[in-house]
Design a protein around this motif. Structure first.
Motif, PDB file in Angstrom:
ATOM      1  N   GLU A 182       0.921  -1.462   0.131  1.00  0.00           N
ATOM      2  CA  GLU A 182       0.082   0.073   0.064  1.00  0.00           C
ATOM      3  C   GLU A 182       0.930   1.270   0.089  1.00  0.00           C
ATOM      4  OE1 GLU A 182      -3.529  -2.228   2.394  1.00  0.00           O
ATOM      5  OE2 GLU A 182      -2.433  -0.791   3.333  1.00  0.00           O
ATOM      6  N   ALA A 183       2.088   1.327   0.518  1.00  0.00           N
ATOM      7  CA  ALA A 183       2.879   2.309   0.601  1.00  0.00           C
ATOM      8  C   ALA A 183       3.446   2.552  -0.643  1.00  0.00           C
ATOM      9  CB  ALA A 183       4.109   2.151   1.830  1.00  0.00           C
ATOM     10  N   ARG A 184       3.740   1.424  -1.153  1.00  0.00           N
ATOM     11  CA  ARG A 184       4.463   1.583  -2.653  1.00  0.00           C
ATOM     12  C   ARG A 184       3.378   2.049  -3.318  1.00  0.00           C
ATOM     13  NH1 ARG A 184       6.670  -4.770  -2.394  1.00  0.00           N
ATOM     14  NH2 ARG A 184       9.109  -4.087  -1.908  1.00  0.00           N
ATOM     15  N   LEU A 185       2.177   1.947  -3.654  1.00  0.00           N
ATOM     16  CA  LEU A 185       1.044   2.320  -4.476  1.00  0.00           C
ATOM     17  C   LEU A 185       0.752   3.838  -4.373  1.00  0.00           C
ATOM     18  CD1 LEU A 185      -0.830   1.464  -6.773  1.00  0.00           C
ATOM     19  CD2 LEU A 185      -2.510   0.756  -5.136  1.00  0.00           C
ATOM     20  N   ILE A 186       0.675   4.147  -2.978  1.00  0.00           N
ATOM     21  CA  ILE A 186       0.327   5.539  -2.822  1.00  0.00           C
ATOM     22  C   ILE A 186       1.628   6.368  -3.147  1.00  0.00           C
ATOM     23  CG2 ILE A 186       0.171   7.183  -0.846  1.00  0.00           C
ATOM     24  CD1 ILE A 186      -1.696   5.274   0.549  1.00  0.00           C
ATOM     25  N   ASN A 187       2.896   5.958  -2.612  1.00  0.00           N
ATOM     26  CA  ASN A 187       3.930   6.862  -3.191  1.00  0.00           C
ATOM     27  C   ASN A 187       3.965   6.877  -4.706  1.00  0.00           C
ATOM     28  OD1 ASN A 187       6.166   7.801  -0.674  1.00  0.00           O
ATOM     29  ND2 ASN A 187       5.052   5.986  -0.047  1.00  0.00           N
ATOM     30  N   LEU A 188       3.912   5.779  -5.567  1.00  0.00           N
ATOM     31  CA  LEU A 188       4.108   5.839  -6.671  1.00  0.00           C
ATOM     32  C   LEU A 188       2.998   6.842  -7.288  1.00  0.00           C
ATOM     33  CD1 LEU A 188       5.485   5.039  -9.222  1.00  0.00           C
ATOM     34  CD2 LEU A 188       3.999   2.884  -9.270  1.00  0.00           C
ATOM     35  N   ALA A 189       1.698   6.460  -6.843  1.00  0.00           N
ATOM     36  CA  ALA A 189       0.557   7.423  -7.406  1.00  0.00           C
ATOM     37  C   ALA A 189       0.850   8.916  -7.065  1.00  0.00           C
ATOM     38  CB  ALA A 189      -0.770   7.051  -6.664  1.00  0.00           C
ATOM     39  N   PHE A 239       4.539  -0.485 -11.887  1.00  0.00           N
ATOM     40  CA  PHE A 239       4.568  -0.689 -10.415  1.00  0.00           C
ATOM     41  C   PHE A 239       5.516  -1.575 -10.317  1.00  0.00           C
ATOM     42  CE2 PHE A 239       3.148  -3.214  -6.788  1.00  0.00           C
ATOM     43  CZ  PHE A 239       2.900  -2.458  -5.928  1.00  0.00           C
ATOM     44  N   SER A 240       5.601  -2.636 -11.282  1.00  0.00           N
ATOM     45  CA  SER A 240       6.696  -3.823 -10.906  1.00  0.00           C
ATOM     46  C   SER A 240       7.884  -3.156 -11.174  1.00  0.00           C
ATOM     47  CB  SER A 240       6.516  -5.060 -11.753  1.00  0.00           C
ATOM     48  OG  SER A 240       6.383  -4.689 -13.315  1.00  0.00           O
ATOM     49  N   ASN A 241       8.355  -2.445 -12.266  1.00  0.00           N
ATOM     50  CA  ASN A 241       9.661  -1.740 -12.568  1.00  0.00           C
ATOM     51  C   ASN A 241       9.863  -0.993 -11.343  1.00  0.00           C
ATOM     52  OD1 ASN A 241       9.616  -3.036 -15.047  1.00  0.00           O
ATOM     53  ND2 ASN A 241       9.020  -1.693 -16.099  1.00  0.00           N
ATOM     54  N   THR A 242       9.057  -0.167 -11.043  1.00  0.00           N
ATOM     55  CA  THR A 242       9.460   1.026  -9.797  1.00  0.00           C
ATOM     56  C   THR A 242      10.128   0.275  -8.705  1.00  0.00           C
ATOM     57  OG1 THR A 242       7.958   2.592 -10.627  1.00  0.00           O
ATOM     58  CG2 THR A 242       8.735   2.744  -8.263  1.00  0.00           C
ATOM     59  N   TRP A 243       9.375  -0.830  -8.334  1.00  0.00           N
ATOM     60  CA  TRP A 243       9.765  -1.522  -6.995  1.00  0.00           C
ATOM     61  C   TRP A 243      10.611  -2.798  -7.414  1.00  0.00           C
ATOM     62  CZ3 TRP A 243       8.912   2.208  -4.007  1.00  0.00           C
ATOM     63  CH2 TRP A 243       7.790   3.174  -3.981  1.00  0.00           C
ATOM     64  N   PHE A 250      10.480  14.348  -2.321  1.00  0.00           N
ATOM     65  CA  PHE A 250      11.858  13.592  -2.376  1.00  0.00           C
ATOM     66  C   PHE A 250      11.597  12.509  -3.554  1.00  0.00           C
ATOM     67  CE2 PHE A 250       8.985  11.524   0.665  1.00  0.00           C
ATOM     68  CZ  PHE A 250       8.760  10.209   0.097  1.00  0.00           C
ATOM     69  N   GLU A 251      12.856  12.028  -4.031  1.00  0.00           N
ATOM     70  CA  GLU A 251      12.820  11.574  -5.383  1.00  0.00           C
ATOM     71  C   GLU A 251      12.338  10.017  -4.894  1.00  0.00           C
ATOM     72  OE1 GLU A 251      13.418  12.468  -8.314  1.00  0.00           O
ATOM     73  OE2 GLU A 251      14.556  14.165  -7.984  1.00  0.00           O
ATOM     74  N   ILE A 252      11.518   9.366  -5.838  1.00  0.00           N
ATOM     75  CA  ILE A 252      10.960   8.011  -5.441  1.00  0.00           C
ATOM     76  C   ILE A 252      12.219   7.110  -5.356  1.00  0.00           C
ATOM     77  CG2 ILE A 252      10.329   7.617  -7.792  1.00  0.00           C
ATOM     78  CD1 ILE A 252       7.556   6.440  -6.539  1.00  0.00           C
ATOM     79  N   GLU A 253      13.028   7.468  -6.285  1.00  0.00           N
ATOM     80  CA  GLU A 253      14.233   6.632  -6.292  1.00  0.00           C
ATOM     81  C   GLU A 253      15.015   6.165  -4.772  1.00  0.00           C
ATOM     82  OE1 GLU A 253      13.739   9.016  -8.253  1.00  0.00           O
ATOM     83  OE2 GLU A 253      13.533   7.984 -10.213  1.00  0.00           O
ATOM     84  N   ASN A 254      14.838   7.174  -4.100  1.00  0.00           N
ATOM     85  CA  ASN A 254      15.248   6.932  -2.701  1.00  0.00           C
ATOM     86  C   ASN A 254      14.730   6.255  -1.591  1.00  0.00           C
ATOM     87  OD1 ASN A 254      17.584   8.774  -3.396  1.00  0.00           O
ATOM     88  ND2 ASN A 254      16.191  10.526  -2.944  1.00  0.00           N
ATOM     89  N   ASN A 296      13.906   0.800  -2.985  1.00  0.00           N
ATOM     90  CA  ASN A 296      14.311  -0.446  -2.529  1.00  0.00           C
ATOM     91  C   ASN A 296      13.724  -0.724  -0.963  1.00  0.00           C
ATOM     92  OD1 ASN A 296      15.876  -1.376  -4.724  1.00  0.00           O
ATOM     93  ND2 ASN A 296      17.295   0.204  -4.206  1.00  0.00           N
ATOM     94  N   PHE A 297      13.001   0.010  -0.484  1.00  0.00           N
ATOM     95  CA  PHE A 297      12.596  -0.303   0.786  1.00  0.00           C
ATOM     96  C   PHE A 297      11.610  -1.388   0.936  1.00  0.00           C
ATOM     97  CE2 PHE A 297      12.502   4.624   2.588  1.00  0.00           C
ATOM     98  CZ  PHE A 297      13.846   4.511   2.529  1.00  0.00           C
ATOM     99  N   THR A 298      11.989  -2.342   1.984  1.00  0.00           N
ATOM    100  CA  THR A 298      11.439  -3.558   2.200  1.00  0.00           C
ATOM    101  C   THR A 298      10.245  -3.603   3.581  1.00  0.00           C
ATOM    102  OG1 THR A 298      12.981  -4.431   3.391  1.00  0.00           O
ATOM    103  CG2 THR A 298      12.754  -4.783   1.124  1.00  0.00           C
ATOM    104  N   SER A 299       9.970  -2.257   3.899  1.00  0.00           N
ATOM    105  CA  SER A 299       9.210  -2.195   5.494  1.00  0.00           C
ATOM    106  C   SER A 299       8.350  -0.891   5.162  1.00  0.00           C
ATOM    107  CB  SER A 299      10.028  -2.103   6.324  1.00  0.00           C
ATOM    108  OG  SER A 299       9.399  -1.676   7.629  1.00  0.00           O
ATOM    109  N   PRO A 300       6.982  -1.032   5.555  1.00  0.00           N
ATOM    110  CA  PRO A 300       6.389   0.370   5.461  1.00  0.00           C
ATOM    111  C   PRO A 300       6.967   1.313   6.473  1.00  0.00           C
ATOM    112  CG  PRO A 300       5.065  -1.600   6.593  1.00  0.00           C
ATOM    113  CD  PRO A 300       6.490  -2.096   5.815  1.00  0.00           C
ATOM    114  N   TYR A 301       7.619   0.976   7.614  1.00  0.00           N
ATOM    115  CA  TYR A 301       7.990   1.631   8.687  1.00  0.00           C
ATOM    116  C   TYR A 301       8.979   2.749   7.770  1.00  0.00           C
ATOM    117  CZ  TYR A 301       5.614  -1.674  11.384  1.00  0.00           C
ATOM    118  OH  TYR A 301       4.740  -2.660  12.087  1.00  0.00           O
TER     119      TYR A 301
END
Length: 244
Positions: A19-26, A47-51, A130-134, A137-142
């Motif tokens: 959900e964090a990935r989808l919201i940040n990408l949107a 979605f798949s390429n960004t993450w 901030f840049e989404i690239e930063n 690679n996160f693997t935790s919503p925290y």
């Protein structure tokens, strides 16, 4: 570029990694002059390429993410200008989600709720960017939550000394509430090892920030924390003696 009001950054909400990935990408796809209410379309390949996700059942995965996200809420805190009282307002993130399930071009289209739009569209001040690239690679919503909250302070002139940036102090209870784990980690030592240290490690490894934790005690108990950071990758930060 992910641009969001500091009301969102400081908001209280629980969210999963996807959900964090989808919201940040949107949010990153919203353009400066996009009108309020404009839906945001995310293709499955975006979605798949960004993450960096490889999932043969991504169609089902995104459908499940959307079904959960449309039920999620966020609490924002404001101050009544007449009474000075703190006011908590609960909002839903999403008002509508559309799924295109064609095999040729599969996508999910998100419409943020009217109460959230003002915090992510056409922002003029009091926002964090901030840049989404930063965070890709996160693997935790925290990690998403804490990174954005820390990053908010990068332009606060009152929160820098001798080249080091630092967040405001935050109580342990407020920190847990902010990231949606108020009822977990009753003992601080488990919160530190289970969430805080892992989050700092991930931010230091994958993002543009180098972060360390500072603890504030009453007696032997840690009651408040803050994060000290620099924007450049600086391993020397780990050995600094913090005197702010």
């Amino acid at each position: 570029m992910v641009v969001q009001s500091n009301s969102i950054v400081d908001g209280v909400y629980k969210i999963t990694l996807d959900e964090a990935r989808l919201i940040n990408l949107a949010i990153s796809k919203i353009k400066k002059n996009d009108s309020l209410g404009s839906p945001v379309r995310i293709t499955h390949s975006e979605f798949s390429n960004t993450w960096g996700i490889r999932d043969n059942n991504l169609k089902r995965r995104l459908s499940d993410i959307g079904d959960e996200l449309i039920q999620r809420t966020i609490d924002t805190i404001s101050t009544d200008k007449y009474t000075g009282r703190k006011i908590k307002t609960r909002r839903t993130w999403i008002s509508k989600i559309e799924y295109n399930m064609d095999d040729i071009e599969q996508y999910i289209e998100i419409t943020f709720s009217p109460d959230i739009e003002k915090f992510i569209y056409q922002l003029k001040n009091n926002f964090t960017m901030f840049e989404i690239e930063n965070v890709s690679n996160f693997t935790s919503p925290y990690s998403f939550r804490v990174y954005a909250w820390i990053y908010k302070y990068i332009n606060f002139s009152s929160n820098i000394k001798d080249g080091l940036h630092f967040t405001d102090q935050i109580t342990i209870d407020d920190f847990k509430e902010m990231i949606g784990i108020s009822n977990s980690y009753e003992k601080y030592k488990y919160l530190k090892s289970g969430v805080i240290e892992k989050t700092i490690k991930e931010i230091n490894k994958y993002s543009d920030l180098s972060v360390i934790l500072e603890e504030f005690r009453i007696g032997r108990s840690v009651k408040q924390i803050r994060f000290v950071f620099v924007k450049e990758k600086a391993t020397i930060l780990k050995s600094l003696s913090i005197k702010i």
